[in-house]
Design an enzyme around this catalytic site. Structure first.
Site, PDB file in Angstrom:
ATOM      1  N   ARG A   1      -3.279   6.972   1.297  1.00  0.00           N
ATOM      2  CA  ARG A   1      -3.699   8.175   2.028  1.00  0.00           C
ATOM      3  C   ARG A   1      -2.671   8.752   2.989  1.00  0.00           C
ATOM      4  O   ARG A   1      -2.852   9.869   3.465  1.00  0.00           O
ATOM      5  CB  ARG A   1      -4.984   7.865   2.785  1.00  0.00           C
ATOM      6  CG  ARG A   1      -6.164   7.775   1.841  1.00  0.00           C
ATOM      7  CD  ARG A   1      -7.440   7.985   2.585  1.00  0.00           C
ATOM      8  NE  ARG A   1      -8.541   8.104   1.647  1.00  0.00           N
ATOM      9  CZ  ARG A   1      -9.807   8.030   1.992  1.00  0.00           C
ATOM     10  NH1 ARG A   1     -10.137   7.823   3.248  1.00  0.00           N
ATOM     11  NH2 ARG A   1     -10.741   8.180   1.086  1.00  0.00           N
TER      12      ARG A   1
ATOM     13  N   TYR B   1     -15.098 -11.503  -0.312  1.00  0.00           N
ATOM     14  CA  TYR B   1     -15.827 -10.262  -0.606  1.00  0.00           C
ATOM     15  C   TYR B   1     -17.057 -10.529  -1.478  1.00  0.00           C
ATOM     16  O   TYR B   1     -18.117  -9.933  -1.278  1.00  0.00           O
ATOM     17  CB  TYR B   1     -14.919  -9.242  -1.302  1.00  0.00           C
ATOM     18  CG  TYR B   1     -13.879  -8.649  -0.381  1.00  0.00           C
ATOM     19  CD1 TYR B   1     -14.231  -7.699   0.576  1.00  0.00           C
ATOM     20  CD2 TYR B   1     -12.548  -9.030  -0.450  1.00  0.00           C
ATOM     21  CE1 TYR B   1     -13.284  -7.151   1.426  1.00  0.00           C
ATOM     22  CE2 TYR B   1     -11.591  -8.494   0.389  1.00  0.00           C
ATOM     23  CZ  TYR B   1     -11.969  -7.552   1.325  1.00  0.00           C
ATOM     24  OH  TYR B   1     -11.029  -7.017   2.169  1.00  0.00           O
TER      25      TYR B   1
ATOM     26  N   ASP C   1      -7.074  -2.262  -7.498  1.00  0.00           N
ATOM     27  CA  ASP C   1      -7.575  -2.980  -6.334  1.00  0.00           C
ATOM     28  C   ASP C   1      -7.804  -4.429  -6.721  1.00  0.00           C
ATOM     29  O   ASP C   1      -8.048  -4.727  -7.889  1.00  0.00           O
ATOM     30  CB  ASP C   1      -8.883  -2.369  -5.829  1.00  0.00           C
ATOM     31  CG  ASP C   1      -9.200  -2.847  -4.413  1.00  0.00           C
ATOM     32  OD1 ASP C   1      -8.616  -2.303  -3.461  1.00  0.00           O
ATOM     33  OD2 ASP C   1      -9.987  -3.799  -4.272  1.00  0.00           O
TER      34      ASP C   1
ATOM     35  N   ARG D   1       0.826  -1.216   0.000  1.00  0.00           N
ATOM     36  CA  ARG D   1       0.000   0.000   0.000  1.00  0.00           C
ATOM     37  C   ARG D   1       0.860   1.265   0.000  1.00  0.00           C
ATOM     38  O   ARG D   1       0.505   2.255   0.648  1.00  0.00           O
ATOM     39  CB  ARG D   1      -0.967   0.018   1.197  1.00  0.00           C
ATOM     40  CG  ARG D   1      -1.990  -1.102   1.190  1.00  0.00           C
ATOM     41  CD  ARG D   1      -3.107  -0.753   0.231  1.00  0.00           C
ATOM     42  NE  ARG D   1      -4.115  -1.786   0.205  1.00  0.00           N
ATOM     43  CZ  ARG D   1      -5.295  -1.694   0.815  1.00  0.00           C
ATOM     44  NH1 ARG D   1      -5.617  -0.632   1.477  1.00  0.00           N
ATOM     45  NH2 ARG D   1      -6.150  -2.668   0.719  1.00  0.00           N
TER      46      ARG D   1
ATOM     47  N   ARG E   1      -7.218  12.358  -4.540  1.00  0.00           N
ATOM     48  CA  ARG E   1      -8.500  11.789  -4.110  1.00  0.00           C
ATOM     49  C   ARG E   1      -9.537  12.857  -3.762  1.00  0.00           C
ATOM     50  O   ARG E   1     -10.735  12.561  -3.729  1.00  0.00           O
ATOM     51  CB  ARG E   1      -8.279  10.847  -2.920  1.00  0.00           C
ATOM     52  CG  ARG E   1      -7.805   9.480  -3.335  1.00  0.00           C
ATOM     53  CD  ARG E   1      -8.942   8.612  -3.898  1.00  0.00           C
ATOM     54  NE  ARG E   1      -9.706   8.004  -2.818  1.00  0.00           N
ATOM     55  CZ  ARG E   1     -10.917   8.364  -2.448  1.00  0.00           C
ATOM     56  NH1 ARG E   1     -11.521   9.351  -3.072  1.00  0.00           N
ATOM     57  NH2 ARG E   1     -11.542   7.760  -1.476  1.00  0.00           N
TER      58      ARG E   1
HETATM   59  O1  1CP Z   1       0.097   0.772  -3.270  1.00  0.00           O
HETATM   60  C1  1CP Z   1      -0.435  -0.348  -3.377  1.00  0.00           C
HETATM   61  O2  1CP Z   1      -0.190  -1.297  -2.601  1.00  0.00           O
HETATM   62  C2  1CP Z   1      -1.320  -0.615  -4.580  1.00  0.00           C
HETATM   63  C3  1CP Z   1      -2.693  -0.431  -4.397  1.00  0.00           C
HETATM   64  C4  1CP Z   1      -3.630  -1.429  -3.730  1.00  0.00           C
HETATM   65  C5  1CP Z   1      -3.547  -2.812  -3.512  1.00  0.00           C
HETATM   66  C6  1CP Z   1      -2.381  -3.728  -3.779  1.00  0.00           C
HETATM   67  C7  1CP Z   1      -4.906  -1.032  -3.297  1.00  0.00           C
HETATM   68  C8  1CP Z   1      -5.411   0.344  -3.349  1.00  0.00           C
HETATM   69  N1  1CP Z   1      -5.610  -2.126  -2.888  1.00  0.00           N
HETATM   70  C9  1CP Z   1      -4.793  -3.220  -2.982  1.00  0.00           C
HETATM   71  C10 1CP Z   1      -5.137  -4.607  -2.689  1.00  0.00           C
HETATM   72  C11 1CP Z   1      -6.274  -4.883  -1.784  1.00  0.00           C
HETATM   73  N2  1CP Z   1      -7.524  -4.311  -1.742  1.00  0.00           N
HETATM   74  C12 1CP Z   1      -6.263  -5.923  -0.826  1.00  0.00           C
HETATM   75  C13 1CP Z   1      -5.091  -6.862  -0.630  1.00  0.00           C
HETATM   76  C14 1CP Z   1      -4.016  -6.270   0.199  1.00  0.00           C
HETATM   77  C15 1CP Z   1      -4.327  -6.099   1.670  1.00  0.00           C
HETATM   78  O3  1CP Z   1      -4.640  -7.121   2.329  1.00  0.00           O
HETATM   79  O4  1CP Z   1      -4.217  -4.971   2.151  1.00  0.00           O
HETATM   80  C16 1CP Z   1      -7.503  -5.931  -0.174  1.00  0.00           C
HETATM   81  C17 1CP Z   1      -7.956  -6.854   0.939  1.00  0.00           C
HETATM   82  C18 1CP Z   1      -8.302  -4.910  -0.759  1.00  0.00           C
HETATM   83  C19 1CP Z   1      -9.683  -4.582  -0.432  1.00  0.00           C
HETATM   84  C20 1CP Z   1      -9.811  -3.147  -0.065  1.00  0.00           C
HETATM   85  N3  1CP Z   1      -9.822  -2.150  -0.994  1.00  0.00           N
HETATM   86  C21 1CP Z   1      -9.875  -2.552   1.211  1.00  0.00           C
HETATM   87  C22 1CP Z   1      -9.881  -3.301   2.526  1.00  0.00           C
HETATM   88  C23 1CP Z   1     -11.302  -3.512   2.954  1.00  0.00           C
HETATM   89  C24 1CP Z   1     -11.412  -4.400   4.183  1.00  0.00           C
HETATM   90  O5  1CP Z   1     -11.869  -5.528   4.046  1.00  0.00           O
HETATM   91  O6  1CP Z   1     -11.038  -3.944   5.269  1.00  0.00           O
HETATM   92  C25 1CP Z   1      -9.943  -1.171   1.032  1.00  0.00           C
HETATM   93  C26 1CP Z   1     -10.058  -0.101   2.085  1.00  0.00           C
HETATM   94  C27 1CP Z   1      -9.909  -0.931  -0.375  1.00  0.00           C
HETATM   95  C28 1CP Z   1      -9.902   0.358  -1.091  1.00  0.00           C
HETATM   96  C29 1CP Z   1      -8.523   0.761  -1.450  1.00  0.00           C
HETATM   97  N4  1CP Z   1      -7.721   0.040  -2.296  1.00  0.00           N
HETATM   98  C30 1CP Z   1      -6.522   0.713  -2.466  1.00  0.00           C
HETATM   99  C31 1CP Z   1      -6.586   1.907  -1.684  1.00  0.00           C
HETATM  100  C32 1CP Z   1      -5.490   2.951  -1.594  1.00  0.00           C
HETATM  101  C33 1CP Z   1      -7.832   1.917  -1.055  1.00  0.00           C
HETATM  102  C34 1CP Z   1      -8.369   3.021  -0.179  1.00  0.00           C
HETATM  103  C35 1CP Z   1      -9.083   3.941  -1.103  1.00  0.00           C
HETATM  104  C36 1CP Z   1      -9.124   5.348  -0.645  1.00  0.00           C
HETATM  105  O7  1CP Z   1      -9.866   5.600   0.297  1.00  0.00           O
HETATM  106  O8  1CP Z   1      -8.436   6.201  -1.239  1.00  0.00           O
END
Ligand code: 1CP
Length: 346
Positions: free
Chosen positions: A29, A149, A74, A25, A38
């Site tokens: 943010r 999911y 994502d 990640r 964003r």
């Molecule tokens: O920089 C990076 O790592 C690349 C971007 C990235 C990756 C690899 C994002 C952006 N998401 C992911 C993968 C992802 N998404 C995973 C696997 C990795 C992990 O376990 O952290 C998972 C479980 C998700 C699902 C997801 N998408 C969540 C978690 C929800 C939960 O169950 O708690 C969230 C909050 C998102 C949205 C998201 N995806 C990425 C970002 C930066 C965000 C937040 C969006 C925002 O508010 O700007």
């Protein structure tokens, strides 16, 4: 030569002048420049606009001396084209959660270039704009994590609905996991063709399963993904989050690198996985909230645990927290480079 870049060499367990580091990640943010983007667009629009997705991928690369970049997208992005309706608030929200065999049967396996052309275009832009010494990681979700999911319909600590479906409807569950595996296999292959230099599979919820059910449900679908991508010849990273009790099974998967969360010392992970796997990890993301001297001490412990053998990629044990101070990330990256190089020259 890209083959000699530290990150790619470490994936292959070849010696490197320093331990490579990137951060799960790393775009997000905790960076004010990400928050500025964003403010103008929502998350879905950001992932579907190649110029913006490429821009936020590059943001952490400009700030820190990271050894790899990861596509900004994502894990849920490609499921829309299967017929699963997706929104983000802030995590994934599914408006038609999959709860029956008939719904599973209706899901399509889309062609990635038609389904998510914006992802492939983001990768092509990034390969032009990234510095040559920073390789690009493409990624997808593991079938079981996508299943969580798709069935639950949203994030959860326990995924009780998804697990009820798994045990209550094992045949429909196997069918759904198989379809997700076929989709992810094709999706990762298309990312490789577009220019991704390594592929990572995130299994964020693997730790919800005991070893027997992991072997019964998660592994067969993962093996379908691997059958599709191993022949491509790119390094493959698999991250079974909270998966320390699953590593005996993970050992048999044809992946180059296994991501380890912070709950298991890397020496233990190496002992279970054997000499054929590289490891990635595993500093507790909360260490970035410690005073600098304590942060560096904890990072030094991760280097101690990884030991002198090649095949360690430094990372956090899970994603970076949004309230992290970016200056702490800079300290960590520089320390890992300097300290690991010093140890290798000793
Ligand atoms: O920089 C990076 O790592 C690349 C971007 C990235 C990756 C690899 C994002 C952006 N998401 C992911 C993968 C992802 N998404 C995973 C696997 C990795 C992990 O376990 O952290 C998972 C479980 C998700 C699902 C997801 N998408 C969540 C978690 C929800 C939960 O169950 O708690 C969230 C909050 C998102 C949205 C998201 N995806 C990425 C970002 C930066 C965000 C937040 C969006 C925002 O508010 O700007």
């Amino acid at each position: 030569m890209s083959g000699t870049l530290p990150f790619l060499a470490a994936c292959r367990r070849e010696p490197t002048p320093h331990t490579p580091i990137w951060i799960m990640r790393q775009a997000g943010r905790y960076l004010e420049e990400y928050r500025a983007v964003r403010e103008k667009v929502d998350f879905l629009t950001l992932t579907k606009t190649p110029e913006l997705a490429a821009e936020v991928t590059l943001q952490p690369i400009r700030r820190f001396a990271l050894d790899a970049s990861i596509l900004f997208s994502d894990i849920m992005t490609p499921v829309e084209g299967m017929g699963i309706e997706l929104d983000f608030n802030p995590g994934p929200v599914i408006t038609n959660p999959i709860r029956s065999q008939a719904q599973v049967d209706a899901l399509r396996i889309p062609d990635p270039e038609e389904n998510v052309p914006f992802v492939m275009e983001t990768i092509r832009i990034l390969r032009r704009e990234l510095p040559a010494h920073v390789p690009l990681i493409g990624f997808g979700g593991a079938p079981f994590t996508l299943f969580c999911y798709a069935v639950e319909g949203k994030g959860s600590k326990t995924f009780s609905t998804a697990k009820s479906f798994l045990y209550g409807e094992p045949d429909a569950s196997h069918a759904l996991l198989g379809k997700l595996g076929d989709m992810v296999g094709a999706y990762l292959e298309a990312q490789a063709q577009a220019g991704a230099q390594a592929l990572m599979v995130f299994d964020s919820w693997a730790g919800l399963l005991g070893p027997g059910d992991y072997r019964r449900f998660a592994l067969p679908a993962l093996e379908r993904v691997m059958a599709r991508i191993v022949p491509l010849g790119l390094p493959i990273i698999y991250f079974p989050n909270q998966g320390s009790t699953l590593l005996e099974s993970v050992r048999t998967l044809p992946v180059d690198v296994v991501g380890i969360d912070w709950r298991l010392p890397l020496s233990e992970a190496r002992r279970i996985l054997g000499p054929e796997k590289a490891v990635q990890g595993n500093l507790d993301p909360a260490a970035l909230f410690a005073p600098p001297s304590e942060l560096l001490r904890l990072a030094g412990e991760v280097l101690d645990e990884a030991g002198p053998a090649p095949g360690h990629i430094f990372n956090l044990g899970h994603g970076i927290e949004r309230t992290t101070d970016p200056d702490q990330v800079a300290r960590l990256v520089d320390f890992v480079h300097e300290e690991s190089a010093r140890r290798k020259n000793r």
